[in-house]
Design a protein around this motif. Structure first.
Motif, mmCIF file in Angstrom:
data_model
loop_
_atom_site.group_PDB
_atom_site.id
_atom_site.type_symbol
_atom_site.label_atom_id
_atom_site.label_comp_id
_atom_site.label_asym_id
_atom_site.label_seq_id
_atom_site.Cartn_x
_atom_site.Cartn_y
_atom_site.Cartn_z
ATOM 1 N N SER A 1 -21.003 6.798 -4.191
ATOM 2 C CA SER A 1 -19.611 7.133 -4.461
ATOM 3 C C SER A 1 -18.904 7.333 -3.138
ATOM 4 C CB SER A 1 -19.503 8.403 -5.318
ATOM 5 O OG SER A 1 -18.155 8.654 -5.679
ATOM 6 N N ARG A 2 -17.636 6.984 -3.120
ATOM 7 C CA ARG A 2 -16.870 7.104 -1.887
ATOM 8 C C ARG A 2 -15.401 7.332 -2.204
ATOM 9 N NH1 ARG A 2 -19.492 2.570 -3.693
ATOM 10 N NH2 ARG A 2 -20.440 2.008 -1.690
ATOM 11 N N GLY A 3 -14.665 7.860 -1.204
ATOM 12 C CA GLY A 3 -13.232 8.072 -1.348
ATOM 13 C C GLY A 3 -12.599 8.159 0.026
ATOM 14 N N TRP A 4 -11.280 7.911 0.081
ATOM 15 C CA TRP A 4 -10.590 7.829 1.366
ATOM 16 C C TRP A 4 -9.210 8.469 1.268
ATOM 17 C CZ3 TRP A 4 -12.194 3.473 -1.415
ATOM 18 C CH2 TRP A 4 -13.443 2.953 -1.054
ATOM 19 N N ALA A 5 -8.632 8.759 2.422
ATOM 20 C CA ALA A 5 -7.271 9.294 2.455
ATOM 21 C C ALA A 5 -6.700 9.150 3.855
ATOM 22 C CB ALA A 5 -7.242 10.759 2.027
ATOM 23 N N ASP A 6 -5.383 9.070 3.913
ATOM 24 C CA ASP A 6 -4.640 9.200 5.167
ATOM 25 C C ASP A 6 -4.263 10.667 5.301
ATOM 26 O OD1 ASP A 6 -2.878 8.718 7.414
ATOM 27 O OD2 ASP A 6 -1.230 8.873 5.964
ATOM 28 N N LEU A 7 -4.699 11.320 6.376
ATOM 29 C CA LEU A 7 -4.458 12.745 6.528
ATOM 30 C C LEU A 7 -2.961 13.059 6.576
ATOM 31 C CD1 LEU A 7 -5.851 15.480 6.804
ATOM 32 C CD2 LEU A 7 -5.928 15.132 9.297
ATOM 33 N N GLY A 8 -2.154 12.088 6.990
ATOM 34 C CA GLY A 8 -0.715 12.286 7.013
ATOM 35 C C GLY A 8 -0.099 12.443 5.636
ATOM 36 N N HIS A 9 -0.856 12.142 4.575
ATOM 37 C CA HIS A 9 -0.382 12.341 3.198
ATOM 38 C C HIS A 9 -0.911 13.649 2.611
ATOM 39 C CE1 HIS A 9 0.835 8.151 3.558
ATOM 40 N NE2 HIS A 9 1.499 8.277 2.425
ATOM 41 N N TYR A 10 -1.185 14.597 3.454
ATOM 42 C CA TYR A 10 -1.724 15.882 3.003
ATOM 43 C C TYR A 10 -0.775 16.614 2.056
ATOM 44 C CZ TYR A 10 1.509 17.899 6.416
ATOM 45 O OH TYR A 10 2.645 18.245 7.109
ATOM 46 N N ALA A 11 0.538 16.359 2.181
ATOM 47 C CA ALA A 11 1.516 17.086 1.366
ATOM 48 C C ALA A 11 1.911 16.335 0.108
ATOM 49 C CB ALA A 11 2.754 17.403 2.199
ATOM 50 N N GLY A 12 1.356 15.158 -0.141
ATOM 51 C CA GLY A 12 1.709 14.429 -1.352
ATOM 52 C C GLY A 12 1.960 12.966 -1.094
ATOM 53 N N GLY A 13 2.934 12.386 -1.826
ATOM 54 C CA GLY A 13 3.122 10.945 -1.861
ATOM 55 C C GLY A 13 3.793 10.334 -0.662
ATOM 56 N N TRP B 1 -1.912 0.378 -10.125
ATOM 57 C CA TRP B 1 -1.913 -0.603 -9.044
ATOM 58 C C TRP B 1 -1.842 0.049 -7.671
ATOM 59 C CZ3 TRP B 1 -2.770 -5.806 -8.827
ATOM 60 C CH2 TRP B 1 -2.886 -6.478 -10.044
ATOM 61 N N TYR B 2 -1.282 1.233 -7.572
ATOM 62 C CA TYR B 2 -1.322 1.931 -6.283
ATOM 63 C C TYR B 2 -2.767 2.105 -5.833
ATOM 64 C CZ TYR B 2 -0.844 5.490 -2.679
ATOM 65 O OH TYR B 2 -0.919 6.179 -1.492
ATOM 66 N N ASP B 3 -3.637 2.467 -6.767
ATOM 67 C CA ASP B 3 -5.031 2.725 -6.427
ATOM 68 C C ASP B 3 -5.831 1.449 -6.224
ATOM 69 O OD1 ASP B 3 -5.029 5.651 -6.530
ATOM 70 O OD2 ASP B 3 -4.510 5.347 -8.632
ATOM 71 N N TYR B 4 -5.210 0.315 -6.435
ATOM 72 C CA TYR B 4 -5.827 -0.935 -5.991
ATOM 73 C C TYR B 4 -5.550 -1.170 -4.513
ATOM 74 C CZ TYR B 4 -7.148 -5.812 -5.584
ATOM 75 O OH TYR B 4 -7.742 -6.981 -5.180
ATOM 76 N N TYR B 5 -4.382 -0.758 -4.047
ATOM 77 C CA TYR B 5 -3.974 -1.044 -2.674
ATOM 78 C C TYR B 5 -4.144 0.118 -1.705
ATOM 79 C CZ TYR B 5 -2.036 -5.551 -3.982
ATOM 80 O OH TYR B 5 -1.899 -6.846 -4.405
ATOM 81 N N PHE B 6 -4.107 1.357 -2.213
ATOM 82 C CA PHE B 6 -4.147 2.522 -1.329
ATOM 83 C C PHE B 6 -5.024 3.611 -1.919
ATOM 84 C CE2 PHE B 6 -0.014 0.525 -0.525
ATOM 85 C CZ PHE B 6 -0.045 0.396 0.859
ATOM 86 N N ALA B 7 -5.493 4.499 -1.023
ATOM 87 C CA ALA B 7 -6.192 5.712 -1.432
ATOM 88 C C ALA B 7 -5.523 6.866 -0.699
ATOM 89 C CB ALA B 7 -7.673 5.637 -1.070
ATOM 90 N N LYS B 8 -4.622 7.555 -1.391
ATOM 91 C CA LYS B 8 -3.849 8.644 -0.788
ATOM 92 C C LYS B 8 -3.291 8.244 0.579
ATOM 93 C CE LYS B 8 -5.213 12.694 -3.302
ATOM 94 N NZ LYS B 8 -5.634 14.108 -3.264
#
Length: 664
Positions: A547-559, A239-246
């Motif tokens: 194909s696509r993917g996303w991230a918040d750069l502030g989560h570079y170190a993990g969760g 469910w995390y991957d339903y709401y967020f991408a890293k």
């Protein structure tokens, strides 16, 4: 246990006395009769297909409330979930037990199921009249029971909706336990009269699209005994991957909103505490919390005993395809028997894009895993993949044999923001710079991929001399230096060249709904087996984002996210969504790195400019044939070359207005 024909013949040959022979013939005949009474005996082993020999009109319709053992609504008594049952009358009259197909859903009263948004309806006695979808109409005459379970906190069930958590999963698992004699059922919601599932042989298959299929994943991940197979369609595995991408938010609301959307009035009046737990446990920071750990089924794939038939649209931008990709990989790692269908659609049920083949395949699947029929379904190709609208290919395994990770690297080009894509590393100091523009989406980037624009960096391969197939999940590792304390990143893969695809971003997510109907099973006055026909909604395009993917750069170190220091480089890996796509000869493969993907992730608090260090940026792609296939495909001049993108066309508006896992 089935009696083998060879064993029987051997015993006859060893007889010396005619009297003993006659006695043994009688004994064997009696044993065979007993075996043949069960569909899991020798007769089932020889059978190929269940037949509609039972009356749907005369089927038993009843309701049972199963005790979950939880008290989520804090009313001092354990919660009971409503189980609406449609089962053939004749086997019960003969003392024979039947297997169960089950769809556990939060949508039976609030939102509807299927392309025509069907709801459960009831008669004056409270027994179900219309059961949504075709499963009961088709399978009950063939010797199955079908049950529709109202998840806790919805329709006629007690409890609270907790978005894939312990209550959701327990409310469905308890029903599997009841079918196997391990849980208590009652004839009413509050009464004491017990109801036993003496008509069931305990063998259960779960099916459902979106949230329904998600619950099937969750129940399978408990390892519950008696669950023999699941068919999750467009379903969530974490469910995390339903709401967020890293850490990057995919929606502007959280699980508390979704819970409130489907809850019954009674649950809304009594579930404030659970609602608050959803708010507190799912902060909009995108941080990983214990709430998400309790809703990560892929992490529990080692407990799965059931076979799994995964179905997903490769352009599903509601339940995004990372969910099926990580689930599939986890199941494969644990040797779970599995099958997969991948379509070009968005969030659509296969009944609405490949109806006849779907019904036939599902029929075989349940016959094999619930009735024990040796029909060969498990020996058929593992994967069906839609290549063009209504054109399918198959693979004996998926990803196909010979698929290997290939590391492709971005290269600087002659114009800013327009570089190459190859296998060699960029020269030291090479970089590209772009500025996040939340007003532009992936289709805008792709339309201008071969032209300098301020909001993205694009990297293009040479025109391909042969087809290049990508099959599975990709990763893009980016080293970026921001100018502000927050930044979001996107990476997309694009097939540059003309094609006709399903219009996955249209109102039907790739299908058109007609007015004529086709029928799949038997009907009653209150429950029709006839559904509107559908066809492929097609669109001619000059490029395809696949194909696509996303991230918040502030989560570079993990969760856990943290503020960025402007001017400092950070490295993060974006998980691109699983897919299976062939870039044809004459087309080019492109990688785009940019900021906010409008309508697919929410923007950061600031609007940064980011500088990519190309020497520390790379794409890891699962290519059939590995890196050698890429090298071979980009060598020389192809026989046909896709035209330049002077007036490119693609899809538009990629996200549904109301993101709900059970709806398009």
């Amino acid at each position: 246990m089935p009696i083998a024909a060879r064993s029987i013949r051997t015993r006859f040959r060893s007889l010396r006395s005619p009297a003993r022979a006659r006695l043994l013939v009688v004994a064997v005949a009696a044993a065979l009769t007993a075996v043949f009474l069960t569909p899991l005996g020798a007769q089932a082993a020889r059978a190929k297909e269940s037949r509609p020999v039972y009356s749907y009109a005369n089927a038993i319709r009843e309701s049972v409330w199963v005790d979950t053992g939880l008290d989520e609504d804090r009313d001092g008594r354990t919660d009971r979930v409503a189980v609406d049952i449609v089962r053939p009358r004749e086997p019960a009259a003969q003392g024979r037990r039947v297997p169960v197909i089950m769809d556990a859903s939060p949508y039976y009263s609030c939102c509807g199921r299927g392309n025509e948004s069907q709801l459960k309806t009831y008669d004056a006695q409270g027994d179900v009249v219309q059961m949504p979808l075709f499963y009961d109409n088709y399978f009950v005459p063939r010797g199955y029971a079908f049950i529709g379970v109202d998840l806790a906190g919805t329709n006629r069930s007690d409890g609270c909706v907790d978005i894939g958590g312990p209550s959701d999963v327990a409310s469905a698992k308890a029903v599997v336990d009841w079918l196997n004699g391990r849980a208590r059922g009652y004839t009413t919601r509050t009464g004491t009269q017990r109801a036993a599932a003496s008509w069931s042989n305990g063998r259960t298959g779960m099916i459902g699209k979106s949230w329904d299929g998600t619950i099937a994943n969750g129940v399978a991940a408990t390892g519950v005994e008696g669950l023999k197979t699941i068919v999750p369609i467009s379903s969530i595995s974490s469910w995390y991957d339903y709401y967020f991408a890293k850490g990057a938010p995919l929606y502007d609301s959280g699980p508390d909103w979704l819970s409130n959307y489907v809850e019954s009035p009674q649950a809304q009046a009594h579930c404030a505490a659970v609602q608050q737990e959803l708010v507190d446990g799912a902060p909009r920071t995108g941080d990983w919390t214990p709430l998400w750990s309790g809703r990560d089924y892929a992490a529990e794939a080692g407990k799965v005993r059931a076979s799994v038939f995964v179905v997903h649209g490769m352009q599903d931008l509601n339940v995004r395809t990372k969910n099926f990709g990580q689930w599939w990989d986890a199941l494969a790692a644990h040797g779970v028997e599995r099958k997969i269908w991948l379509s070009q659609t968005g969030h659509v049920d296969p009944f609405d894009y490949r109806r006849a083949d779907w019904v036939a395949t599902l029929h075989q699947w349940f016959d094999h895993y619930l009735l024990g029929y040796d029909n060969g379904i498990e020996r058929q190709p593992m994967a069906d993949v839609e290549r063009h609208p209504d054109q399918w290919s198959t693979d004996r395994s998926w990803p196909p044999a010979g698929t290997r990770d290939a590391v492709l690297r971005p290269l600087p080009g002659a114009a800013p923001g327009v570089g190459g894509l190859g296998t060699t590393a960029a020269p030291a100091g090479a970089s590209e710079t772009f500025t996040d523009d939340p007003a532009v989406d992936e289709t805008g980037w792709a339309a201008a991929v071969d032209r300098p624009t301020a909001e993205k960096a694009g990297f293009l391969s040479k025109p391909l001399t042969q087809d290049l197939r990508l099959s599975g999940s990709s990763r893009v590792t980016v080293t970026a230096t921001p100018t502000t304390t927050s930044a979001h990143l996107s990476a997309v893969l694009v097939d540059l060249g003309p094609d006709t695809i399903r219009d996955y971003a249209g109102a039907g997510a790739g299908i058109l709904t007609g007015t004529d109907r086709t029928c799949w099973g038997d009907s009653t006055a209150g429950d029709s087996a006839c559904y509107k026909v559908t066809s492929a909604a097609k669109k001619a395009v000059d490029y395809t984002v696949f194909s696509r993917g996303w991230a918040d750069l502030g989560h570079y170190a993990g969760g856990t996210g943290r503020p960025l220091t402007p001017g400092t480089p950070y490295t993060i890996t974006l998980d691109l969504h699983a897919t299976d796509h062939v870039v044809p000869a004459g087309h080019r493969l492109a990688l785009i790195v940019a900021g906010t993907d409008r309508d697919l992730i929410d923007p950061p608090a600031s609007r940064p400019t980011l500088t990519l260090d190309l020497t520390r940026t790379a794409a890891n792609l699962p290519l059939v044939g590995g890196v050698r296939a890429f090298v071979k495909a980009t060598s020389g001049t192809p026989a046909r070359v896709a035209p330049a993108l002077s007036h490119p066309a693609g899809v538009a508006g990629p996200r549904p207005a109301t993101p709900v896992p059970g709806e398009r």
